[in-house]
Design a protein around this motif. Structure first.
Motif, PDB file in Angstrom:
ATOM      1  N   GLY A 138       0.868  -1.171   0.000  1.00  0.00           N
ATOM      2  CA  GLY A 138       0.000   0.000   0.000  1.00  0.00           C
ATOM      3  C   GLY A 138       0.895   1.208   0.000  1.00  0.00           C
ATOM      4  O   GLY A 138       2.006   1.160  -0.460  1.00  0.00           O
ATOM      5  N   VAL A 139       0.442   2.319   0.538  1.00  0.00           N
ATOM      6  CA  VAL A 139       1.297   3.482   0.686  1.00  0.00           C
ATOM      7  C   VAL A 139       1.104   4.057   2.063  1.00  0.00           C
ATOM      8  O   VAL A 139       0.389   3.504   2.877  1.00  0.00           O
ATOM      9  CB  VAL A 139       0.996   4.522  -0.418  1.00  0.00           C
ATOM     10  N   GLY A 140       1.715   5.192   2.356  1.00  0.00           N
ATOM     11  CA  GLY A 140       1.899   5.612   3.738  1.00  0.00           C
ATOM     12  C   GLY A 140       0.679   6.005   4.519  1.00  0.00           C
ATOM     13  O   GLY A 140      -0.427   5.967   4.049  1.00  0.00           O
ATOM     14  N   LYS A 141       0.917   6.350   5.782  1.00  0.00           N
ATOM     15  CA  LYS A 141      -0.145   6.846   6.652  1.00  0.00           C
ATOM     16  C   LYS A 141      -0.137   8.361   6.531  1.00  0.00           C
ATOM     17  O   LYS A 141       0.763   8.999   7.050  1.00  0.00           O
ATOM     18  CB  LYS A 141       0.146   6.463   8.098  1.00  0.00           C
ATOM     19  N   ALA A 142      -1.091   8.932   5.850  1.00  0.00           N
ATOM     20  CA  ALA A 142      -1.087  10.376   5.657  1.00  0.00           C
ATOM     21  C   ALA A 142      -2.299  10.995   6.313  1.00  0.00           C
ATOM     22  O   ALA A 142      -3.435  10.706   5.933  1.00  0.00           O
ATOM     23  CB  ALA A 142      -1.063  10.720   4.172  1.00  0.00           C
ATOM     24  N   THR A 143      -2.075  11.818   7.326  1.00  0.00           N
ATOM     25  CA  THR A 143      -3.140  12.585   7.956  1.00  0.00           C
ATOM     26  C   THR A 143      -2.877  14.057   7.700  1.00  0.00           C
ATOM     27  O   THR A 143      -1.743  14.473   7.457  1.00  0.00           O
ATOM     28  CB  THR A 143      -3.180  12.334   9.480  1.00  0.00           C
ATOM     29  N   THR A 144      -3.929  14.861   7.758  1.00  0.00           N
ATOM     30  CA  THR A 144      -3.767  16.292   7.510  1.00  0.00           C
ATOM     31  C   THR A 144      -2.841  16.893   8.553  1.00  0.00           C
ATOM     32  O   THR A 144      -2.831  16.480   9.719  1.00  0.00           O
ATOM     33  CB  THR A 144      -5.125  17.011   7.548  1.00  0.00           C
ATOM     34  N   CYS A 145      -2.061  17.857   8.124  1.00  0.00           N
ATOM     35  CA  CYS A 145      -1.129  18.506   9.047  1.00  0.00           C
ATOM     36  C   CYS A 145      -1.860  19.193  10.199  1.00  0.00           C
ATOM     37  O   CYS A 145      -1.281  19.436  11.256  1.00  0.00           O
ATOM     38  CB  CYS A 145      -0.267  19.526   8.282  1.00  0.00           C
ATOM     39  N   SER A 146      -3.145  19.531   9.993  1.00  0.00           N
ATOM     40  CA  SER A 146      -3.918  20.224  11.035  1.00  0.00           C
ATOM     41  C   SER A 146      -4.531  19.260  12.045  1.00  0.00           C
ATOM     42  O   SER A 146      -5.111  19.695  13.039  1.00  0.00           O
ATOM     43  CB  SER A 146      -5.018  21.058  10.390  1.00  0.00           C
ATOM     44  N   THR A 147      -4.427  17.937  11.798  1.00  0.00           N
ATOM     45  CA  THR A 147      -5.005  16.962  12.724  1.00  0.00           C
ATOM     46  C   THR A 147      -4.329  17.059  14.084  1.00  0.00           C
ATOM     47  O   THR A 147      -3.102  17.065  14.187  1.00  0.00           O
ATOM     48  CB  THR A 147      -4.831  15.526  12.176  1.00  0.00           C
ATOM     49  N   GLU A 148      -5.146  17.135  15.135  1.00  0.00           N
ATOM     50  CA  GLU A 148      -4.611  17.182  16.494  1.00  0.00           C
ATOM     51  C   GLU A 148      -4.180  15.766  16.910  1.00  0.00           C
ATOM     52  O   GLU A 148      -4.948  14.814  16.783  1.00  0.00           O
ATOM     53  CB  GLU A 148      -5.661  17.704  17.461  1.00  0.00           C
ATOM     54  N   ILE A 149      -2.969  15.638  17.405  1.00  0.00           N
ATOM     55  CA  ILE A 149      -2.439  14.361  17.868  1.00  0.00           C
ATOM     56  C   ILE A 149      -2.180  14.459  19.368  1.00  0.00           C
ATOM     57  O   ILE A 149      -1.449  15.361  19.810  1.00  0.00           O
ATOM     58  CB  ILE A 149      -1.114  14.000  17.153  1.00  0.00           C
ATOM     59  N   PRO A 150      -2.770  13.589  20.193  1.00  0.00           N
ATOM     60  CA  PRO A 150      -2.432  13.612  21.626  1.00  0.00           C
ATOM     61  C   PRO A 150      -0.972  13.183  21.809  1.00  0.00           C
ATOM     62  O   PRO A 150      -0.537  12.181  21.241  1.00  0.00           O
ATOM     63  CB  PRO A 150      -3.395  12.584  22.227  1.00  0.00           C
ATOM     64  N   VAL A 151      -0.238  13.969  22.589  1.00  0.00           N
ATOM     65  CA  VAL A 151       1.184  13.696  22.813  1.00  0.00           C
ATOM     66  C   VAL A 151       1.482  13.664  24.304  1.00  0.00           C
ATOM     67  O   VAL A 151       0.684  14.125  25.132  1.00  0.00           O
ATOM     68  CB  VAL A 151       2.079  14.733  22.107  1.00  0.00           C
ATOM     69  N   TRP A 152       2.628  13.132  24.629  1.00  0.00           N
ATOM     70  CA  TRP A 152       3.054  13.005  26.026  1.00  0.00           C
ATOM     71  C   TRP A 152       4.303  13.831  26.247  1.00  0.00           C
ATOM     72  O   TRP A 152       5.202  13.868  25.397  1.00  0.00           O
ATOM     73  CB  TRP A 152       3.349  11.533  26.340  1.00  0.00           C
ATOM     74  N   SER A 153       4.357  14.516  27.380  1.00  0.00           N
ATOM     75  CA  SER A 153       5.583  15.198  27.805  1.00  0.00           C
ATOM     76  C   SER A 153       5.765  14.924  29.287  1.00  0.00           C
ATOM     77  O   SER A 153       4.793  14.747  30.025  1.00  0.00           O
ATOM     78  CB  SER A 153       5.506  16.704  27.528  1.00  0.00           C
ATOM     79  N   ALA A 154       7.003  14.854  29.712  1.00  0.00           N
ATOM     80  CA  ALA A 154       7.306  14.420  31.081  1.00  0.00           C
ATOM     81  C   ALA A 154       6.632  15.295  32.129  1.00  0.00           C
ATOM     82  O   ALA A 154       6.169  14.804  33.167  1.00  0.00           O
ATOM     83  CB  ALA A 154       8.812  14.413  31.294  1.00  0.00           C
ATOM     84  N   ASP A 155       6.561  16.609  31.884  1.00  0.00           N
ATOM     85  CA  ASP A 155       5.970  17.521  32.878  1.00  0.00           C
ATOM     86  C   ASP A 155       4.505  17.822  32.594  1.00  0.00           C
ATOM     87  O   ASP A 155       3.872  18.600  33.307  1.00  0.00           O
ATOM     88  CB  ASP A 155       6.770  18.833  32.937  1.00  0.00           C
ATOM     89  N   GLY A 156       3.954  17.219  31.541  1.00  0.00           N
ATOM     90  CA  GLY A 156       2.555  17.455  31.219  1.00  0.00           C
ATOM     91  C   GLY A 156       2.288  18.806  30.607  1.00  0.00           C
ATOM     92  O   GLY A 156       1.134  19.195  30.432  1.00  0.00           O
TER      93      GLY A 156
END
Length: 966
Positions: free
Chosen positions: A320-338
């Motif tokens: 197939g081909v890659g995983k492409a989501t819109t650049c504006s899509t919000e992605i939940p992320v993790w950071s050590a201090d929140g």
């Protein structure tokens, strides 16, 4: 046996069953130690017997002949077991015949005054005939020294362990002498002696050819032993030399090996043109053909590792081909201090942390911009949406089938083509595919102003805009709820007589003096609104229809978020029996924004829900209802109040076996939005290659092999041996696989072996391939050792294909140069070895592979090249076979590639267009020729409007038409 008729008449059995041992035809070399062992054994006082153990062709008889030359005082006779068995007829008669035979031998020693040495090759034949025969020979062996009879028995290791070693008394009567195959120098000396004897020594200027004979027979004839196999090859060369007078050189040696073994040791491949020849047949795969060509250079120069197959290559690429989501899509992320909880997809960088399907933080290993792409909106059964490209990948399961085999990876476009709806048994429509439901994302613990339960209760029943006394009031008559909030605030709750609300009086040590206006001071006795909400805009000064959940609480830890849920549902949540054993949990609010926040909060905890509305009679405001999808056994966790928990506990005890699984969510629809947006692919450090995006949505080559066989052997049919590894997915297929593999390689040892989709093979089958790659040999059904040293092993895999698809489409490349791939070699290797579930590549194989050959998905221009080439081949074939000249309109190529082809590489690159050519063009030509055999010129046209010319066409009536040229 004897020329003297007297002896023949006196010893009839001895004469009939044995012959004088023949003298050696050539000098015996390299057996001095074994010869001394044998002479010492025959000089013993009592047990003067020896058992020579060696593989067939190692020289057991030759050792006996060499010993005879050194032992002049004894007469050496060679006993023929086959003749004995023939004369005896059965086991019982054999015993009596043996006794008579040895009695005659003993009488011969006494009468003639000469000791006998009886050489019995294939000794196991006598032993396996009958127990009586063994018992007859034991006394002779036990008293051989006294009787003047010496016995030299000989057999192979296999026959010894099978027939002789179980009989311990028999073993004790034979002194075992092991004969190892001669080493290279000894074998060369034997071959030189043969050359002198046969008068061809002048053909060899040095021992170079002899060494090659030894090396090649060692490599390509593992089932035979030295020196016999080398002697046979030299003997064949002598035959050709005598017949044709050809020199005894490497060229003749290579032809002898080619003739007898099918082994091509004299490569007729131009090393300088390998890549050029591959590129002529394999389009737009510059990096792949370069990798293969580099590896083949070692074989052409004969500098490859001689203990392993000629080469082993792993062909990898995208389906197939890659995983492409819109650049504006919000992605939940993790950071050590929140401090950071969400990022837009376009802002992600390698090293960031997103969340895997199970909610664990996972490192983002690669970020790949995709440029402007058409936007497709994928809607799930619970209302969540995600905007992606047509080639975005989804790990889906058929909704009606078992999910034990792992997911299938489909692109957005493939899912649209396959359809998303199926009919249920009751006639209703259902969702055809489901994706895994996400689990709770593991954001870190937050330092929050108040306990999350208090915030939830305050949002539901709290007065959060300042009153005349700025105090926080809770409008609830539920004593348990108020008491719990008071406990968490470390305050005492008191009734407000005017509005029946509850205030929360601080204990005296916590009371503070705070000015209500500049210069004034007053003692603050109650918890203030400001203490709870501070400057949080989502709740401060907001009426009920405008309340939202503050962002810090939405992205707190899992336990903090569940406390928030319980505060919300204890105030404005309900649980009740709907019908039968089904209980519903829901949350009601007049704030649409708050309903959306609650739904997203639940999504972040791995809980699905839907939102509905209710306009009750007499109500001036719309009520928004969040309906939770959860099992009865899980409903209790939404509440802290005992009265609501009791209902949930009762629900948990109802018919558990009838509960639906909520671990998956269906794909309801896919809609093309009609515009483009910048898109990006991300690659995460996770076995499943899945991550959570948006509302926590979980989202996710054989032509070169044929040319390789043709290049090396001039044949891409017989010399290409293909195994579809999906046929060997079960452990029970191990024996069949081993048998088929060894049989085919025994018949044709010089070949390209293609193991297609190796990740689908059983682990037990994989272990067999490990042995082949490590040792270059394998035993077959007949316990023969089959050599794989002259094979080229190609494994193909779709494991980790998404990283190839992603990188390969980073920039369209009609050469397949793979410049982007070069920068991600470690990532590629890791992607292959880490792939899990049904698409798992055995990582232990990776260390045995000589080279990884990456394939880039084919661009439209490249597909046109391939189909154009196929059309030319068809035109030529029609001309040669039918004397018919064919003209092809240029729109035929456009029709096949653009209209009938499939841009989704899940469909197999150019294979779809080529298959369509066969189906529509070649078939139409064949039909026309069969029906109009007199026509000598034809043309192929496309009739009708092409979709590729008019994008507004939903369906085209275009078709291929063949006609005569007038």
């Amino acid at each position: 046996m004897f020329n003297d008729p007297r002896l023949t008449e006196s010893y009839p059995l001895l004469s009939k069953l044995s012959d004088p041992l023949k003298k050696a035809e050539r000098k015996i070399v390299g057996r001095e130690r074994e010869q001394m062992q044998l002479l010492a054994s025959m000089s013993r006082a009592e047990l003067c017997n020896a058992l020579l153990l060696a593989e067939a062709g190692t020289g057991k008889t030759a050792l006996a002949q060499a010993t005879m030359l050194a032992d002049k005082k004894r007469l050496y006779l060679e006993v023929d077991p086959a003749r004995m068995i023939f004369e005896a007829g059965d086991g019982d008669l054999m015993a009596s015949m043996l006794k008579g035979f040895f009695d005659e031998a003993e009488r011969f020693v006494k009468d003639e005054g000469q000791e006998l040495v009886l050489v019995i090759d294939e000794f196991h034949q006598i032993v396996q005939l009958s127990d009586a025969a063994v018992e007859a020979i034991k006394p002779v062996l036990a008293a051989s020294g006294i009787r003047g009879i010496r016995i030299i028995a000989a057999t192979t290791y296999d026959e010894f362990h099978k027939h002789i070693s179980p009989n311990q008394p028999l073993v004790e009567r034979l002194q075992r002498i092991n004969l190892n195959p001669p080493d290279q120098d000894t074998t060369i000396e034997i071959l030189q002696g043969m050359a002198e004897r046969y008068g061809v020594a002048d053909q060899f200027y040095d021992d170079h050819i002899f060494r090659q004979i030894y090396e090649y027979t060692q490599r390509y004839m593992p089932a035979s032993a030295q020196p016999r196999k080398s002697i046979l090859v030299l003997d064949s060369m002598v035959g050709w030399h005598r017949l044709t007078k050809r020199p005894m050189d490497r060229e003749l040696l290579s032809e002898v090996l080619q003739e007898s073994l099918g082994v091509n040791v004299a490569f007729k491949v131009d090393g300088a043109k390998i890549k050029q020849q591959l590129d002529a047949k394999v389009f737009s795969q510059d990096l792949a053909t370069s990798a293969v060509a580099r590896r083949l250079q070692l074989s052409v120069a004969d500098l490859n590792d001689k203990s392993r197959p000629e080469a082993s290559m792993l062909f990898t690429g995208s389906t197939g081909v890659g995983k492409a989501t819109t650049c504006s899509t919000e992605i939940p992320v993790w950071s050590a201090d929140g401090s950071v909880s969400w990022k837009k997809a376009g802002a992600l960088v390698p090293g960031d942390f997103c969340f895997a399907r199970d909610g664990r933080p996972q490192t983002i290993l690669g970020v790949f911009p995709q440029g402007e792409c058409e936007v497709y909106r994928v809607t799930l059964g619970d209302g969540r949406t995600l905007d992606v490209s047509d080639n975005h990948l989804w790990a889906v399961y058929p909704s009606r089938q078992s999910r034990e085999q792992g997911p299938t990876i489909y692109s957005t476009q493939t899912l649209m083509n396959k359809g998303l709806v199926n009919k249920k048994r009751d006639g209703r429509q259902g969702m055809k595919y489901v994706i895994p439901m996400n689990e709770a994302v593991q954001w870190p613990v937050r330092d929050l102003a108040v306990h999350p339960y208090v915030m939830g209760a305050a949002i539901g029943d709290g007065c959060l805009h300042p009153t005349h006394d700025h105090a926080f009031h809770l409008s609830s008559m539920d004593e348990e709820l108020v008491a719990r909030v008071a406990e968490l605030l470390d305050a005492e709750h008191v009734r407000n007589e005017r509005n029946f609300g509850r205030g929360f009086r601080l204990p005296e040590p916590r009371r503070t003096q705070r000015g209500r206006w500049p210069g004034s001071h007053a003692v603050v006795q109650y918890v203030q609104v400001e203490d709870l909400v501070g400057d949080l805009p989502e709740v401060r000064n907001k009426t009920s229809e405008h309340k939202r959940i503050p962002e810090p609480y939405m992205t707190a830890s899992i336990e903090q978020r569940w406390d928030l849920v319980r505060g919300l549902f204890d105030t404005d949540g309900t649980i009740g029996q709907a019908d039968g054993d089904r209980y519903n949990v829901s949350y009601s609010t007049t704030s649409e924004g708050l309903a959306l926040d609650v739904q997203r909060l639940l999504y972040s905890l791995g809980v699905s829900s839907t939102i509905g509305t209710s306009d009750r009679e007499g109500k001036t405001r719309t009520e928004y209802i969040v309906r939770v999808k959860t099992r009865n056994m899980d409903k209790e966790r939404f509440f802290a109040l005992s009265r609501k928990r009791e209902i949930a506990q009762h629900a948990a005890g109802m018919n558990k076996h009838r509960e639906k699984t909520l671990d998956y969510v269906g794909i309801r629809s896919i809609e093309k939005l009609g515009h483009t947006e910048p898109m990006v692919c991300i690659y995460v450090d996770d076995d499943e290659h899945l991550y959570q995006a948006g509302d926590f949505v979980v989202t996710h080559n054989t032509e070169l092999t044929k040319q390789l066989a043709k290049l090396l052997f001039g044949d891409d049919q017989r010399h290409l041996i293909r195994f579809d590894m999906s046929e060997f997915a079960q452990d029970s297929s191990l024996r069949l696989f081993r048998s088929e593999l060894t049989k085919k390689v025994w018949d044709l040892s010089h070949a390209v072996l293609l193991f297609d989709e190796i990740e689908k093979a059983s682990p037990m089958v994989t272990r067999v391939l490990l042995q082949v790659l490590d040792d270059g040999r394998l035993s077959d059904d007949n316990n023969r050792e089959v050599s794989f040293l002259n094979t080229y092993i190609v494994l193909t895999t779709n494991a980790g294909s998404e990283i190839y698809k992603t990188i390969a489409q980073y920039a369209e490349d009609d050469t397949g140069s793979g410049k982007q791939l070069e920068e991600y070699k470690k990532l590629i290797r890791r992607s292959i070895s880490d792939t899990s579930a049904g698409n798992r590549f055995p990582p232990e194989l990776l260390g045995r592979i000589d080279t990884i050959v990456p394939f880039q998905p084919l661009s439209l221009a490249t597909q046109e090249k391939i189909v154009r080439n196929k059309l030319r081949q068809m035109i030529q074939e029609v001309l040669v076979k039918h004397n018919v000249r064919t003209t092809v309109d240029k729109k035929v190529l456009q029709y096949l590639v653009e209209d009938k082809g499939d841009t989704d590489s899940d469909a197999g690159g150019a294979r779809v267009a080529v298959a369509k050519m066969t189906e529509e063009v070649t078939t139409a030509v064949a039909t026309f020729i069969n029906e109009h055999s007199s026509e000598r010129r034809i043309r192929i046209d496309v009739v009708g409007d092409l979709v590729s010319d008019d994008k507004g066409l939903l369906r085209s009536d275009a078709h291929v038409e063949v006609s005569a040229v007038r």
